[in-house]
Design a protein around this motif. Structure first.
Motif, short mmCIF file in Angstrom:
data_model
loop_
_atom_site.label_atom_id
_atom_site.label_comp_id
_atom_site.label_asym_id
_atom_site.label_seq_id
_atom_site.Cartn_x
_atom_site.Cartn_y
_atom_site.Cartn_z
N THR A 86 -17.93 -4.84 -18.28
CA THR A 86 -16.72 -4.03 -18.10
C THR A 86 -16.29 -3.47 -19.45
O THR A 86 -16.11 -4.21 -20.41
CB THR A 86 -15.58 -4.86 -17.50
N LYS A 87 -16.11 -2.16 -19.51
CA LYS A 87 -15.70 -1.51 -20.75
C LYS A 87 -14.29 -0.94 -20.67
O LYS A 87 -13.67 -0.67 -21.70
CB LYS A 87 -16.69 -0.41 -21.12
N SER A 88 -13.79 -0.74 -19.46
CA SER A 88 -12.42 -0.27 -19.29
C SER A 88 -11.98 -0.54 -17.85
O SER A 88 -12.78 -0.96 -17.01
CB SER A 88 -12.28 1.22 -19.61
N PHE A 89 -10.69 -0.27 -17.61
CA PHE A 89 -10.12 -0.43 -16.28
C PHE A 89 -9.34 0.83 -15.91
O PHE A 89 -8.87 1.56 -16.77
CB PHE A 89 -9.15 -1.62 -16.23
N ALA A 90 -9.19 1.01 -14.61
CA ALA A 90 -8.29 2.03 -14.07
C ALA A 90 -7.43 1.35 -13.02
O ALA A 90 -7.88 0.40 -12.37
CB ALA A 90 -9.08 3.18 -13.46
N VAL A 91 -6.20 1.82 -12.87
CA VAL A 91 -5.29 1.29 -11.85
C VAL A 91 -4.77 2.48 -11.05
O VAL A 91 -4.38 3.50 -11.62
CB VAL A 91 -4.12 0.51 -12.49
N THR A 92 -4.76 2.32 -9.73
CA THR A 92 -4.20 3.37 -8.88
C THR A 92 -3.27 2.74 -7.83
O THR A 92 -3.39 1.56 -7.50
CB THR A 92 -5.30 4.15 -8.12
N MET A 93 -2.35 3.56 -7.33
CA MET A 93 -1.59 3.21 -6.14
C MET A 93 -1.70 4.39 -5.20
O MET A 93 -1.39 5.53 -5.57
CB MET A 93 -0.12 2.91 -6.45
N TYR A 94 -2.16 4.10 -3.98
CA TYR A 94 -2.51 5.14 -3.02
C TYR A 94 -1.98 4.78 -1.64
O TYR A 94 -2.04 3.62 -1.23
CB TYR A 94 -4.04 5.30 -2.98
N ASP A 95 -1.46 5.77 -0.93
CA ASP A 95 -0.97 5.60 0.44
C ASP A 95 -1.86 6.42 1.38
O ASP A 95 -1.70 7.64 1.47
CB ASP A 95 0.48 6.07 0.53
N PRO A 96 -2.80 5.77 2.08
CA PRO A 96 -3.66 6.52 2.99
C PRO A 96 -2.93 6.98 4.25
O PRO A 96 -3.46 7.82 4.99
CB PRO A 96 -4.76 5.52 3.34
N ASP A 97 -1.73 6.45 4.51
CA ASP A 97 -1.00 6.77 5.73
C ASP A 97 -0.03 7.94 5.59
O ASP A 97 0.65 8.30 6.56
CB ASP A 97 -0.21 5.53 6.19
N ALA A 98 0.08 8.52 4.41
CA ALA A 98 0.98 9.66 4.21
C ALA A 98 0.56 10.80 5.14
O ALA A 98 -0.63 11.06 5.31
CB ALA A 98 0.95 10.12 2.76
N PRO A 99 1.52 11.49 5.73
CA PRO A 99 1.20 12.54 6.70
C PRO A 99 0.78 13.85 6.03
O PRO A 99 1.41 14.90 6.20
CB PRO A 99 2.50 12.70 7.49
N THR A 100 -0.29 13.78 5.24
CA THR A 100 -0.76 14.96 4.51
C THR A 100 -2.17 15.37 4.91
O THR A 100 -2.61 16.45 4.52
CB THR A 100 -0.78 14.68 3.00
N GLY A 101 -2.88 14.51 5.58
CA GLY A 101 -4.29 14.76 5.87
C GLY A 101 -5.20 14.23 4.79
O GLY A 101 -6.41 14.13 4.98
N HIS B 287 3.67 2.13 6.16
CA HIS B 287 2.54 2.68 5.41
C HIS B 287 1.91 1.54 4.62
O HIS B 287 2.60 0.64 4.15
CB HIS B 287 3.01 3.77 4.45
N GLN B 288 0.60 1.60 4.43
CA GLN B 288 -0.13 0.59 3.67
C GLN B 288 -0.37 1.12 2.26
O GLN B 288 -1.24 1.97 2.06
CB GLN B 288 -1.48 0.29 4.35
N TYR B 289 0.39 0.64 1.31
CA TYR B 289 0.25 1.07 -0.08
C TYR B 289 -0.77 0.17 -0.78
O TYR B 289 -0.58 -1.04 -0.82
CB TYR B 289 1.60 1.03 -0.80
N HIS B 290 -1.82 0.78 -1.32
CA HIS B 290 -2.90 0.02 -1.97
C HIS B 290 -2.79 0.17 -3.49
O HIS B 290 -2.94 1.27 -4.01
CB HIS B 290 -4.26 0.53 -1.51
N ILE B 291 -2.54 -0.95 -4.15
CA ILE B 291 -2.60 -0.98 -5.62
C ILE B 291 -3.96 -1.57 -5.96
O ILE B 291 -4.28 -2.68 -5.54
CB ILE B 291 -1.48 -1.84 -6.22
N THR B 292 -4.75 -0.81 -6.70
CA THR B 292 -6.13 -1.21 -6.97
C THR B 292 -6.40 -1.18 -8.47
O THR B 292 -6.02 -0.23 -9.15
CB THR B 292 -7.12 -0.26 -6.27
N VAL B 293 -7.07 -2.23 -8.96
CA VAL B 293 -7.58 -2.22 -10.33
C VAL B 293 -9.10 -2.13 -10.22
O VAL B 293 -9.72 -2.82 -9.40
CB VAL B 293 -7.14 -3.46 -11.15
N TYR B 294 -9.67 -1.24 -11.01
CA TYR B 294 -11.12 -1.02 -11.03
C TYR B 294 -11.67 -1.42 -12.38
O TYR B 294 -11.15 -1.00 -13.42
CB TYR B 294 -11.44 0.47 -10.83
N ALA B 295 -12.74 -2.22 -12.39
CA ALA B 295 -13.49 -2.51 -13.61
C ALA B 295 -14.57 -1.43 -13.72
O ALA B 295 -15.30 -1.18 -12.76
CB ALA B 295 -14.13 -3.89 -13.52
N LEU B 296 -14.65 -0.80 -14.89
CA LEU B 296 -15.55 0.34 -15.08
C LEU B 296 -16.60 0.05 -16.15
O LEU B 296 -16.35 -0.70 -17.11
CB LEU B 296 -14.76 1.59 -15.46
#
Length: 190
Positions: A71-86, A144-153
């Motif tokens: 692992t050389k870096s990380f990224a963090v996101t918060m995403y809502d797949p249920d938002a009514p946007t498509g 809505h299901q809010y996903h907070i994700t940390v990624y090892a890159l």
């Protein structure tokens, strides 16, 4: 005979690819937060404070461990797949968190990024600013299901333009992902 050899080669290739994919997924990172419990709704502190929502808009403290080798870096996101946007809704994107950093402080997502670790930066969220935009489902929405994700890159820095969309950052994140960990907070609070 040719058919049997073709089947054997296809089978070996299939086993090799499935083994390679499984190997990349055997690492199970942990992600925890004093403010967010997996499967439980956000507190008022993590709710957005505009668009009719009346929260504090404070990003949660995050801590992660069981990081894969390389692992050389990380990224963090918060995403809502249920938002009514498509296409869902990106609430927060942080990239270029150094590989030796295993946490973000509470309110690290404040606009301006002054509380981020050195070298890390935020991208524009779907609210239109660089920072944390808390949960803000439409009125009377189902949870809505809010996903907070940390990624090892496997790369030290993602060379993503500051005007890039969160989806573009997601593309590069997934190209370099070694492992990930997710906290999910269902909420319909405003």
């Amino acid at each position: 005979m040719k058919y049997a050899v073709s089947l054997l080669v296809a089978g070996l290739l299939s086993i090799s690819l499935s083994t390679w994919g499984a190997e990349k997924q055997t690492v199970t990172m942990n992600l925890k937060s004093p403010q967010v419990t997996n499967g439980q709704s956000f507190h008022n502190q993590q709710i957005f404070n505009h668009w009719g929502c009346t929260g504090k808009n404070v990003s949660p403290e995050l801590q992660w461990d069981k990081v894969p080798k390389g692992t050389k870096s990380f990224a963090v996101t918060m995403y809502d797949p249920d938002a009514p946007t498509g296409s869902g809704w990106w609430h927060w994107v942080v990239i270029n968190i150094a590989g030796d950093v295993h946490s973000l402080t509470e309110n690290a997502g404040k606009e301006g990024g002054k509380q981020l670790p050195k070298g890390a930066r935020m991208l524009r969220n779907d609210f239109g600013f660089e920072g944390y935009g808390g949960a803000c489902p439409p009125p009377d929405a189902k949870p809505h299901q809010y996903h907070i994700t940390v990624y090892a890159l496997d790369i030290a820095n993602l060379d993503v333009d500051s005007n890039a969309s969160p989806a573009m950052a997601g593309y590069y994140i997934l190209q370099h992902m070694l492992a990930k960990a997710v906290l999910t907070a269902p909420t319909n609070k405003r």
